[in-house]
Design a protein around this motif. Structure first.
Motif, PDB file in Angstrom:
ATOM      1  N   LEU A 133      94.192  34.652  18.721  1.00 42.77           N
ATOM      2  CA  LEU A 133      95.255  33.646  18.756  1.00 42.77           C
ATOM      3  C   LEU A 133      94.951  32.580  19.794  1.00 42.77           C
ATOM      4  N   ALA A 134      94.558  33.009  20.987  1.00 42.76           N
ATOM      5  CA  ALA A 134      94.234  32.054  22.053  1.00 42.76           C
ATOM      6  C   ALA A 134      93.083  31.151  21.636  1.00 42.76           C
ATOM      7  N   GLU A 135      92.100  31.713  20.976  1.00 39.14           N
ATOM      8  CA  GLU A 135      90.925  30.956  20.548  1.00 39.14           C
ATOM      9  C   GLU A 135      91.280  29.885  19.533  1.00 39.14           C
ATOM     10  N   SER A 136      92.204  30.201  18.625  1.00 37.24           N
ATOM     11  CA  SER A 136      92.529  29.262  17.550  1.00 37.24           C
ATOM     12  C   SER A 136      93.552  28.207  17.949  1.00 37.24           C
ATOM     13  N   MET A 137      94.432  28.541  18.905  1.00 33.86           N
ATOM     14  CA  MET A 137      95.561  27.655  19.183  1.00 33.86           C
ATOM     15  C   MET A 137      95.569  27.045  20.585  1.00 33.86           C
ATOM     16  N   PHE A 138      94.872  27.657  21.558  1.00 32.42           N
ATOM     17  CA  PHE A 138      95.096  27.265  22.944  1.00 32.42           C
ATOM     18  C   PHE A 138      93.824  26.870  23.688  1.00 32.42           C
ATOM     19  N   SER A 139      92.794  26.431  22.982  1.00 32.49           N
ATOM     20  CA  SER A 139      91.605  25.932  23.675  1.00 32.49           C
ATOM     21  C   SER A 139      91.938  24.603  24.338  1.00 32.49           C
ATOM     22  N   TRP A 140      91.310  24.322  25.485  1.00 30.76           N
ATOM     23  CA  TRP A 140      91.597  23.079  26.180  1.00 30.76           C
ATOM     24  C   TRP A 140      91.133  21.864  25.393  1.00 30.76           C
ATOM     25  N   GLU A 141      90.106  22.031  24.577  1.00 32.50           N
ATOM     26  CA  GLU A 141      89.659  20.919  23.739  1.00 32.50           C
ATOM     27  C   GLU A 141      90.781  20.489  22.793  1.00 32.50           C
ATOM     28  N   ARG A 142      91.453  21.464  22.204  1.00 36.58           N
ATOM     29  CA  ARG A 142      92.549  21.149  21.284  1.00 36.58           C
ATOM     30  C   ARG A 142      93.727  20.543  22.041  1.00 36.58           C
ATOM     31  N   ILE A 143      94.074  21.127  23.191  1.00 38.83           N
ATOM     32  CA  ILE A 143      95.211  20.634  23.964  1.00 38.83           C
ATOM     33  C   ILE A 143      94.958  19.200  24.434  1.00 38.83           C
ATOM     34  N   ALA A 144      93.734  18.927  24.897  1.00 32.27           N
ATOM     35  CA  ALA A 144      93.407  17.585  25.372  1.00 32.27           C
ATOM     36  C   ALA A 144      93.492  16.557  24.242  1.00 32.27           C
ATOM     37  N   GLU A 145      93.038  16.925  23.055  1.00 33.46           N
ATOM     38  CA  GLU A 145      93.087  15.997  21.928  1.00 33.46           C
ATOM     39  C   GLU A 145      94.520  15.695  21.536  1.00 33.46           C
ATOM     40  N   LEU A 146      95.378  16.720  21.524  1.00 34.56           N
ATOM     41  CA  LEU A 146      96.785  16.497  21.190  1.00 34.56           C
ATOM     42  C   LEU A 146      97.441  15.579  22.223  1.00 34.56           C
ATOM     43  N   THR A 147      97.100  15.785  23.495  1.00 36.58           N
ATOM     44  CA  THR A 147      97.672  14.962  24.561  1.00 36.58           C
ATOM     45  C   THR A 147      97.178  13.532  24.463  1.00 36.58           C
ATOM     46  N   TRP A 148      95.863  13.365  24.224  1.00 35.69           N
ATOM     47  CA  TRP A 148      95.311  12.007  24.136  1.00 35.69           C
ATOM     48  C   TRP A 148      95.886  11.248  22.951  1.00 35.69           C
ATOM     49  N   GLN A 149      96.209  11.954  21.890  1.00 35.75           N
ATOM     50  CA  GLN A 149      96.809  11.299  20.728  1.00 35.75           C
ATOM     51  C   GLN A 149      98.177  10.724  21.085  1.00 35.75           C
ATOM     52  N   ILE A 150      98.927  11.446  21.921  1.00 38.38           N
ATOM     53  CA  ILE A 150     100.203  10.902  22.390  1.00 38.38           C
ATOM     54  C   ILE A 150      99.956   9.666  23.250  1.00 38.38           C
ATOM     55  N   TYR A 151      98.935   9.721  24.108  1.00 36.44           N
ATOM     56  CA  TYR A 151      98.577   8.533  24.902  1.00 36.44           C
ATOM     57  C   TYR A 151      98.361   7.332  23.987  1.00 36.44           C
ATOM     58  N   GLU A 152      97.554   7.529  22.954  1.00 38.06           N
ATOM     59  CA  GLU A 152      97.218   6.419  22.067  1.00 38.06           C
ATOM     60  C   GLU A 152      98.451   5.898  21.337  1.00 38.06           C
ATOM     61  N   ASP A 153      99.318   6.817  20.905  1.00 38.79           N
ATOM     62  CA  ASP A 153     100.538   6.401  20.205  1.00 38.79           C
ATOM     63  C   ASP A 153     101.432   5.572  21.124  1.00 38.79           C
ATOM     64  N   VAL A 154     101.564   6.019  22.374  1.00 40.41           N
ATOM     65  CA  VAL A 154     102.428   5.303  23.313  1.00 40.41           C
ATOM     66  C   VAL A 154     101.817   3.956  23.690  1.00 40.41           C
ATOM     67  N   ARG A 155     100.488   3.927  23.873  1.00 39.30           N
ATOM     68  CA  ARG A 155      99.823   2.648  24.155  1.00 39.30           C
ATOM     69  C   ARG A 155     100.061   1.652  23.013  1.00 39.30           C
ATOM     70  N   LEU A 156      99.918   2.136  21.780  1.00 38.78           N
ATOM     71  CA  LEU A 156     100.118   1.271  20.619  1.00 38.78           C
ATOM     72  C   LEU A 156     101.547   0.756  20.565  1.00 38.78           C
ATOM     73  N   GLU A 157     102.506   1.622  20.803  1.00 45.40           N
ATOM     74  CA  GLU A 157     103.908   1.203  20.803  1.00 45.40           C
ATOM     75  C   GLU A 157     104.156   0.146  21.870  1.00 45.40           C
ATOM     76  N   ALA A 158     103.526   0.313  23.042  1.00 45.83           N
ATOM     77  CA  ALA A 158     103.703  -0.654  24.126  1.00 45.83           C
ATOM     78  C   ALA A 158     103.107  -2.016  23.752  1.00 45.83           C
ATOM     79  N   LYS A 159     101.947  -1.994  23.096  1.00 41.39           N
ATOM     80  CA  LYS A 159     101.315  -3.244  22.704  1.00 41.39           C
ATOM     81  C   LYS A 159     102.144  -3.954  21.642  1.00 41.39           C
TER      82      LYS A 159
END
Length: 401
Positions: free
Chosen positions: A369-395
């Motif tokens: 379960l940890a391997e499939s759902m909680f790797s830092w690579e996956r968490i970082a990508e999900l977080t960066w996607q929020i960054y990009e969405d918020v940046r786009l909304e701001a622009k």
């Protein structure tokens, strides 16, 4: 602050960088927040993304250094040894505001990411004066930690949390339980996403060294919300029934001495060993050597150490509360018991003691379960996607460039 900005001279970043505000960062480790910010930042850097961390100064550490691609800036509040905690927080935020202002004259910062209320004043000030989008991760709430707001200090912290979530463009929490809590406490936090904590899965390849007569392990801050009293009560029953039970409990905090005294007075010193603060390496050794890991928390927004146990393929016995119940699936990836119920914990511990093969299977399931759902690579990508969405909304709104 000396007023001198210590950054790598002459370097211009082609892409905008994120400035992460966190009062603790390794080697200053008070709780799970420090490790979370470190692992998130270093994963961003590994992917070639610009990341700065602004944090409180740690004795013996450089005010600026670049480690694993992360640019770390450490500042002292005006009065670093202030006894009044709330006054210290205010001073730290003033130092953050001053330093970040200088930093932004040299670096192309396009987004702010604050972690918990302690850095909230600086985050909100920088957002408004620099016209930058602000993401906030709420790791826990004062209301949740204390089962309500009971003192003036708790009320002040609760109000700071409310202001920070209200003024953030997006809020991140670590579990569905925390999302419900934040939405109920802070209705103004309209945009709220669930992104779990991550875990270092490299431990999965390490050899398992537990055996049939091994110890149980628990770790956390020595505060009432972590529920270690439940383990003490369970051990007392084990002693009455003359069962061969032992547990190592690691961590520091205000109740450590009290727990040690109570264990001694109850004649449980041979069963329970409070070892105090331990390093990450020592924690990993204890995890490798134990037969199972206990998490008796009364309040636990997520439960990062439960994931670390799973990374070691260890069986987890956890309270059926908060984020723990989203990680541990009863009789699939571990066992759950009712918080503060020593009899229930006793029964689940016996199941592990009497059936090692089943416990090991649940431990392996937890690792998957940890391997499939909680790797830092996956968490970082999900977080960066929020960054990009918020940046786009701001622009789109004509804000941050």
């Amino acid at each position: 602050m000396s007023g001198t900005l210590l950054v790598e001279g002459g370097k211009e970043e082609k892409q905008g960088s994120v400035l992460i505000l966190s009062w603790e960062y390794p080697p200053n480790v008070v709780g799970g927040l420090s490790r979370h910010v470190h692992d998130l930042a270093t994963t961003f850097a590994k992917k070639g993304r610009g990341v700065h961390v602004l944090t409180a100064r740690t004795p013996g550490m450089l005010p600026y250094e670049k480690v694993d691609g992360v640019e770390i800036h450490r500042v002292h509040p005006l009065h670093p040894y202030e006894d009044d905690f709330f006054k210290w927080v205010i001073d730290l935020n003033h130092a953050f505001i001053r330093y970040a202002g200088e930093l932004m004259t040299h670096e192309h910062i396009t987004l702010l990411h604050a972690h918990d209320w302690i850095v909230g004043t600086a985050a909100r000030h920088l957002k408004s004066t620099r016209d930058l989008p602000l993401i906030t991760t709420i790791h826990a709430t004062e209301h949740g930690r204390n089962h309500g707001i009971h003192t003036d200090l708790q009320r002040k912290i609760h109000e700071e949390e409310e202001r920070l979530t209200r003024d953030s463009d997006h809020v991140i929490v670590c579990s569905d339980h925390m999302k419900e809590e934040v939405k109920n406490l802070f209705p103004a936090a309209e945009a709220c996403a669930v992104i779990p904590n991550g875990v270092d899965l490299d431990h999965g390849s390490e050899p398992e060294t537990s055996n049939d007569d091994g110890y149980f392990f628990a770790i956390g801050r020595m505060v009432s919300e972590k529920g270690f009293e439940t383990i003490i009560h369970t051990a007392a029953r084990m002693k009455e029934e003359e069962r061969d039970f032992s547990v190592v409990i690691a961590g520091k905090g205000p109740l450590l001495d009290d727990y040690r005294i109570r264990v001694g007075e109850a004649g449980l010193s041979g069963m329970i060993n409070f070892v105090g603060f331990i390093s990450d390496e020592e924690r990993n050794r204890y995890l490798r050597g134990c037969r199972a890991v206990l998490f008796p928390s009364l309040y636990e927004p997520f439960g990062i150490v439960a994931l670390e146990a799973m990374a070691h393929k260890k069986m987890v016995i956890a309270s059926n509360t908060g984020g723990l119940k989203t990680i541990v699936k009863h009789e699939q990836t571990g066992l759950l018991f009712q918080p503060e119920d020593a009899d229930d914990l006793y029964g689940q511990v016996l199941r592990v003691m009497e059936n090692r093969q089943q416990a090991e299977e649940w431990g392996r399931n937890g690792h998957k379960l940890a391997e499939s759902m909680f790797s830092w690579e996956r968490i970082a990508e999900l977080t960066w996607q929020i960054y990009e969405d918020v940046r786009l909304e701001a622009k789109v709104a004509g804000g941050a460039q």
